[in-house]
Design a protein around this motif. Sequence first.
Motif, mmCIF file in Angstrom:
data_model
loop_
_atom_site.group_PDB
_atom_site.id
_atom_site.type_symbol
_atom_site.label_atom_id
_atom_site.label_comp_id
_atom_site.label_asym_id
_atom_site.label_seq_id
_atom_site.Cartn_x
_atom_site.Cartn_y
_atom_site.Cartn_z
ATOM 1 N N LEU A 72 -5.925 -0.561 -7.911
ATOM 2 C CA LEU A 72 -6.929 -1.196 -7.327
ATOM 3 C C LEU A 72 -8.221 -1.848 -7.205
ATOM 4 C CD1 LEU A 72 -6.451 3.178 -6.173
ATOM 5 C CD2 LEU A 72 -4.857 1.095 -5.600
ATOM 6 N N ILE B 47 0.933 3.849 -2.691
ATOM 7 C CA ILE B 47 0.618 5.514 -2.504
ATOM 8 C C ILE B 47 1.227 6.580 -2.906
ATOM 9 C CG2 ILE B 47 0.130 7.665 -0.739
ATOM 10 C CD1 ILE B 47 -1.823 4.966 0.792
ATOM 11 N N THR C 45 0.809 -1.354 -0.348
ATOM 12 C CA THR C 45 -0.022 -0.174 0.031
ATOM 13 C C THR C 45 0.357 1.135 -0.218
ATOM 14 O OG1 THR C 45 -1.867 -0.737 0.663
ATOM 15 C CG2 THR C 45 -1.910 1.612 1.382
ATOM 16 N N TYR D 105 -7.498 7.429 -6.426
ATOM 17 C CA TYR D 105 -7.912 6.842 -5.037
ATOM 18 C C TYR D 105 -9.310 7.512 -4.415
ATOM 19 C CZ TYR D 105 -3.730 3.965 -3.438
ATOM 20 O OH TYR D 105 -2.298 3.528 -2.940
ATOM 21 N N VAL E 219 -5.466 4.033 -11.742
ATOM 22 C CA VAL E 219 -6.754 3.132 -10.614
ATOM 23 C C VAL E 219 -7.130 1.562 -11.133
ATOM 24 C CG1 VAL E 219 -8.664 3.772 -12.065
ATOM 25 C CG2 VAL E 219 -8.937 3.614 -10.240
ATOM 26 N N GLY F 160 -10.171 11.610 -2.210
ATOM 27 C CA GLY F 160 -9.405 11.087 -2.628
ATOM 28 C C GLY F 160 -8.105 11.141 -1.023
ATOM 29 N N THR G 289 -8.505 8.186 1.691
ATOM 30 C CA THR G 289 -6.896 7.414 1.994
ATOM 31 C C THR G 289 -6.870 7.779 3.727
ATOM 32 O OG1 THR G 289 -6.202 8.119 -0.483
ATOM 33 C CG2 THR G 289 -4.225 6.981 1.432
#
Length: 478
Positions: free
Chosen positions: A162, A23, A19, A31, A159, A232, A236
Amino acid sequence: MAWRWGTQVFAQLITWASTFAVIRILTPADYGLFAMTQAVLTALAFLNGYSFATSLIQAKEIDDRRVGQVFGMLIVAGVGLAIVQSLFAPVAAAYYGQPMVEDMLRVQAVIFLATPFIALPSALLARRIEFRNQGLVNLLCAVVGASTALILALGGSGVWALVFAPIAMAAARAIGLTISAKLLVKPVFDFRGAWDIVSFGGALTLCQFLWIVQSQSDVLIAGPAFSPGDLGIYTTSLFLVLIITGKFIPPINEVLFPALSELAKTGRPLAPFFIRTLRTVALVTAPLYIGLALTAEATVLTIAGDKWADMIPIIAGLTLAMPFFALQIVCSPATNAIGKPRIYVATSTAGAILFPAAFLIGVSSGPMGLVHAWWFTAPALLAITLALTLPAIEVRIGDLLKQLFPVAVACALMAAVVTAVKSVLPEMAAPFELAILAATGGVTYGAALWMLWPHILTETWAMLRSRKANPADVVTPA
């Protein structure tokens, strides 16, 4: 507990590593888009039939037909939800004003097809209080999900990294749990005689719906009002803060519910075990959250970098509400175990009213307005939950507060020392500052407990080492 929670810790270390790397590769807008789809996915998930499988844990006796009926219910629910989400995808995309949401939701719908092969074997293993294999499967899923997300992010998928990581994890979990539980039963689509499954599962399904209203209302309310970037940043931040309660507390509940159910069936008191559980949860979560509040800047700059600096005040604010939230989450297994799911329904209803109302008020002030809403709702919901739960399992509030008092004092001493050290530290790189402050906080917290209340540490260690516990000994007066 050692297997289920211990493997969860290792699984989370794997997930964290991935993660934090992802990020740094993706953007807040990525996100934000993902959070929009998760709000829809989670909103439908309450109908996935998981609660019907949970009814097998609490039931005194089960047979192949009963298990087959639950399997059939899960398949019907999973296929139906996959179709509904695919059809609803254009509506959600129009609501958020983001066309990509439509394609993302249609791909994510396949997760519902894996649910029957996750929920049923999980329930059967939990009924037998066999968590070793579940823990090993979780480790496998963590490796699969982390690898998928990182590889796709590095490959420039944005994206979609994810999106596909949870799908890969669901597939791995379904295969692993089905093999572990040796699930050979055929689905039964004749649901006659299954009213007890429907009634108990229906109550839990209602609670899941109310939980979804509570947990997703911030994104649903803020989605149209915030830009993808601001959404986001908030989501997050919330994800990072909820790693402890969202990843470490549920495994405790998974063990706690079948264990307390067995105690209830034999007529043994639940109060000592309930108090010990809440004290243990506070013992672990409270210092982590207070520490994160004090080191928010160094933590964000270390794990995410400068482009995520806007998360610093959001994380620092959210952590102050999370100790209350963590304690509230672990209350429902006790009342469900004694066959009183209506208490869970009542507390879930309270959360479904409090949180959306507070978010509606706070959304006009931006992300920090949502943070302020958490400050009010988390303590209020805990107070309501304890007021309904404690009398049902014959626990006095004074006894509970007596056990939580040492944790509160140790956290206060830790906060004072860390704040003092932080004020005199010279300017340095964020990772070094984080290491110093984290070490200072950990040593201070441990030393305070060891010098003032050593029995808490020795009891917790004895609980982890021992396979059996004497309920008369699990709570020692302060």
